[in-house]
Design an enzyme around this catalytic site. Structure first.
Site, PDB file in Angstrom:
ATOM      1  CG  ASP A  47      29.191  61.536  34.066  1.00 18.70           C
ATOM      2  OD1 ASP A  47      29.314  60.945  35.320  1.00 18.70           O
ATOM      3  OD2 ASP A  47      29.971  61.893  33.339  1.00 18.70           O
ATOM      4  CB  THR A  83      33.741  61.325  33.234  1.00 17.90           C
ATOM      5  OG1 THR A  83      33.055  61.745  34.246  1.00 17.90           O
ATOM      6  CG2 THR A  83      33.095  61.489  32.071  1.00 17.90           C
ATOM      7  CG  ASP A 205      29.494  63.459  37.495  1.00 17.14           C
ATOM      8  OD1 ASP A 205      29.903  62.380  38.203  1.00 17.14           O
ATOM      9  OD2 ASP A 205      30.193  64.450  37.356  1.00 17.14           O
ATOM     10  CG  HIS A 209      30.635  65.459  41.719  1.00 17.37           C
ATOM     11  ND1 HIS A 209      31.854  64.613  42.261  1.00 17.37           N
ATOM     12  CD2 HIS A 209      30.669  65.108  40.378  1.00 17.37           C
ATOM     13  CE1 HIS A 209      32.185  63.975  41.424  1.00 17.37           C
ATOM     14  NE2 HIS A 209      31.879  64.014  40.186  1.00 17.37           N
ATOM     15  CG  ASP A 252      30.705  57.918  33.925  1.00 18.47           C
ATOM     16  OD1 ASP A 252      29.826  58.047  34.636  1.00 18.47           O
ATOM     17  OD2 ASP A 252      31.341  59.067  33.707  1.00 18.47           O
ATOM     18  CG  HIS A 253      31.604  57.190  37.562  1.00 19.26           C
ATOM     19  ND1 HIS A 253      31.013  58.020  38.403  1.00 19.26           N
ATOM     20  CD2 HIS A 253      32.319  58.129  36.326  1.00 19.26           C
ATOM     21  CE1 HIS A 253      31.025  59.481  38.072  1.00 19.26           C
ATOM     22  NE2 HIS A 253      31.753  59.369  36.646  1.00 19.26           N
ATOM     23  CG  HIS A 359      33.157  59.623  40.439  1.00 18.83           C
ATOM     24  ND1 HIS A 359      33.881  59.365  39.177  1.00 18.83           N
ATOM     25  CD2 HIS A 359      32.460  60.762  40.324  1.00 18.83           C
ATOM     26  CE1 HIS A 359      33.909  60.540  38.400  1.00 18.83           C
ATOM     27  NE2 HIS A 359      32.845  61.248  39.144  1.00 18.83           N
TER      28      HIS A 359
HETATM   29  P1  AMP Z   1      33.564  63.540  36.171  1.00 16.47           P
HETATM   30  O1  AMP Z   1      33.634  64.152  37.302  1.00 16.47           O
HETATM   31  O2  AMP Z   1      34.763  62.586  36.134  1.00 16.47           O
HETATM   32  O3  AMP Z   1      32.392  62.567  36.184  1.00 16.47           O
HETATM   33  O4  AMP Z   1      33.458  64.221  34.802  1.00 16.47           O
HETATM   34  C1  AMP Z   1      32.193  64.685  34.499  1.00 16.47           C
HETATM   35  C2  AMP Z   1      32.352  66.083  33.598  1.00 16.47           C
HETATM   36  O5  AMP Z   1      33.171  65.583  32.229  1.00 16.47           O
HETATM   37  C3  AMP Z   1      31.165  66.818  33.145  1.00 16.47           C
HETATM   38  O6  AMP Z   1      30.638  67.512  34.082  1.00 16.47           O
HETATM   39  C4  AMP Z   1      31.587  67.543  32.094  1.00 16.47           C
HETATM   40  O7  AMP Z   1      31.990  68.726  32.442  1.00 16.47           O
HETATM   41  C5  AMP Z   1      32.842  66.795  31.548  1.00 16.47           C
HETATM   42  N1  AMP Z   1      32.605  66.383  30.085  1.00 16.47           N
HETATM   43  C6  AMP Z   1      31.821  65.318  29.739  1.00 16.47           C
HETATM   44  N2  AMP Z   1      31.632  65.184  28.509  1.00 16.47           N
HETATM   45  C7  AMP Z   1      32.591  65.758  27.949  1.00 16.47           C
HETATM   46  C8  AMP Z   1      33.033  66.179  26.569  1.00 16.47           C
HETATM   47  N3  AMP Z   1      32.618  65.637  25.593  1.00 16.47           N
HETATM   48  N4  AMP Z   1      34.207  67.170  26.476  1.00 16.47           N
HETATM   49  C9  AMP Z   1      34.550  67.619  27.498  1.00 16.47           C
HETATM   50  N5  AMP Z   1      34.259  67.558  28.978  1.00 16.47           N
HETATM   51  C10 AMP Z   1      33.296  66.758  29.039  1.00 16.47           C
HETATM   52 ZN    ZN Z   2      31.432  60.742  35.373  1.00 15.64          ZN
HETATM   53 ZN    ZN Z   3      32.055  63.083  38.523  1.00 18.09          ZN
END
Ligand code: AMP
Ligand code: ZN
Ligand code: ZN
Length: 421
Positions: A47, A83, A205, A209, A252-253, A359
């Site tokens: 991630d 994500t 990730d 952040h 993912d990004h 992101h």
């Molecule tokens: P983002 O900030 O959009 O990159 O989201 C990343 C977060 O997604 C991670 O820190 C996790 O807490 C959450 N995440 C990843 N996989 C899962 C999953 N299978 N179920 C629930 N939360 C998840």
């Molecule tokens: Zn992500």
């Molecule tokens: Zn993130």
């Protein structure tokens, strides 16, 4: 530490196995399935691992895969570069407006429920939110075996099917334990061995952040992920499986720095009592409590670093118009900018919070690009291809696994330059 491990619904699989084994035994030579399982496909997501991170430090293990395999200049996310929308696009080949996960946080007017992600999320486990077929479902439907050591939504029953083995997300499970679980699965007897395996790491990730893409912490994180990949490569080599395994590394990004000096305060332009904020930054999902137009008109030209779209009018390349979970107004901050309210920012002394990176921005920014590496018999050696949109990976994985793809928005042509056939 306790691993939360779930077995699938046994009766269904037993039934499928019994009926299909009777039907297929005479038609299909028994070597065929075990031959597939001898070349498993491992899909790995790191991630937030940005496209340029390989150049930041020594990465001997990533380099081994890259030199022996194929690499795209960047893996371009779909909008919004968050994500869940992107992980689901990678495994379904569908744009978010076609798979239903249009954000990490969203409101569905028909369910009258919110979806949100994160450890312990209940909606993530509920299959009703997902409207496209992930690769593990395609595999299971076509009599292959899929096992997931995490992947967003792989813990949900989608279209009535789950991976044969899977784990409910628990970020405290160590990186080594995730790799060891994959190796354990590959040690299964041929008849039980998975053709498709996935895993997921949120580490890059998290550090991106908190500390920004140019930090020392990100460099240490890249080294940690390289060690983790090294453990997988070592495990495959010690089993004499390295040459016969396909590995796909994706992100993912990417990540772009933010600053408390680059804030867009919505309460400078509209009365916040007149809207429900479904999601905040850098993509604000705005549900007006009354008429949409007066709010839209006020926001439309409010800030030079904010693009504002009425539902149905987002630029075609964003593919972000049709789904009922897209709210009447979407406001998208430009790269490095954040959306908040002046009241919230001042009350919470939030300058620290906006001093990191994020992101979600338009995928047109280079900073939102991730990585794509393909290694193994399915991939050509030494190929450096152009940027690739992640929507095409589902078709590619179906090709590698010998599966008939479900309806999707990608094309096999886009990944053909990486593939041996
Ligand atoms: P983002 O900030 O959009 O990159 O989201 C990343 C977060 O997604 C991670 O820190 C996790 O807490 C959450 N995440 C990843 N996989 C899962 C999953 N299978 N179920 C629930 N939360 C998840
Ligand atoms: Zn992500
Ligand atoms: Zn993130």
């Amino acid at each position: 530490m306790k691993l939360e491990f779930k077995l699938p619904i046994i009766p269904r699989r037993l039934f499928v196995f019994t009926v299909f084994s009777i039907l297929l035994l005479s038609a299909c030579p028994s070597e065929e399935k075990s031959a597939d399982a001898k070349t498993p496909l491992i899909l790995i997501s790191m991630d937030g691992f940005r496209w340029d991170y390989f150049d930041k430090t020594d990465t001997p293990n990533f380099d081994e895969l890259i030199q022996l395999g194929s690499q795209a200049r960047a893996l371009i996310p779909v909008f919004p570069s968050k994500t869940f929308p992107n992980h689901i696009s990678i495994v379904t080949g569908r744009y978010p407006e076609n798979h239903g996960i249009i954000a990490n946080t969203m409101y569905d007017p028909v369910f009258d429920e919110y979806y949100y992600i994160g450890q312990g999320s209940k909606p993530v486990l509920d299959g009703k939110w997902y409207e496209a077929e992930p690769i593990w479902v395609t595999a299971e439907k076509q009599d292959q075996t899929a096992m997931t050591m995490f992947w967003p939504a792989s813990e949900a029953e989608i279209l009535g099917i789950r991976p044969t083995e899977y784990f409910v997300y628990d970020g405290s499970i160590s990186h080594n334990a995730r790799v060891d679980q994959i190796l354990k699965w590959l040690d299964y007897a041929p008849s039980k061995r998975p053709q498709f395996v996935s895993t997921y790491f949120s580490h890059m990730d998290d550090v991106g952040h908190d500390h920004g893409p140019d930090s020392e912490e990100v460099i240490a994180g890249i080294q940690e992920m390289d060690r983790t990949i090294g453990r997988l490569i070592g495990g495959l080599k010690s089993r004499d499986m390295f040459k016969n395994t396909n590995i796909i590394l994706v992100t993912d990004h990417g990540m772009a720095s933010t600053s408390p000096d680059s804030m867009i305060f919505l309460d400078d332009y509209i009365d916040m009592d007149n809207v429900t904020m479904v999601d905040w930054t850098p993509v604000a999902s705005i549900l007006p409590k009354g008429n949409v137009d007066p709010i839209y008109v006020k926001l439309k030209n409010a800030h030079p670093k904010l693009s504002v779209y009425k539902k149905g009018e987002a630029p075609a390349q964003l593919h972000y118009n049709t789904h009922r979970r897209i709210q009447p107004i979407t406001a998208v901050a430009h790269e490095h900018w954040s959306i908040s309210t002046r009241v919230h920012f001042n009350e919470n002394n939030n300058s620290e919070r906006y001093n990191g990176a994020t992101h979600g921005y338009d995928p047109i920014y280079k900073s939102m690009g991730g990585i794509f590496v393909g290694y193994g018999p399915a991939f050509k050696s030494g190929i450096k291809g152009p940027g690739l949109t992640n929507i095409h990976l589902y078709e590619m994985m179906c090709r590698i696994l010998g599966l008939v793809p479900a309806e999707n928005d990608g094309s096999l042509d886009s990944t053909q330059i990486f593939l041996t056939n």
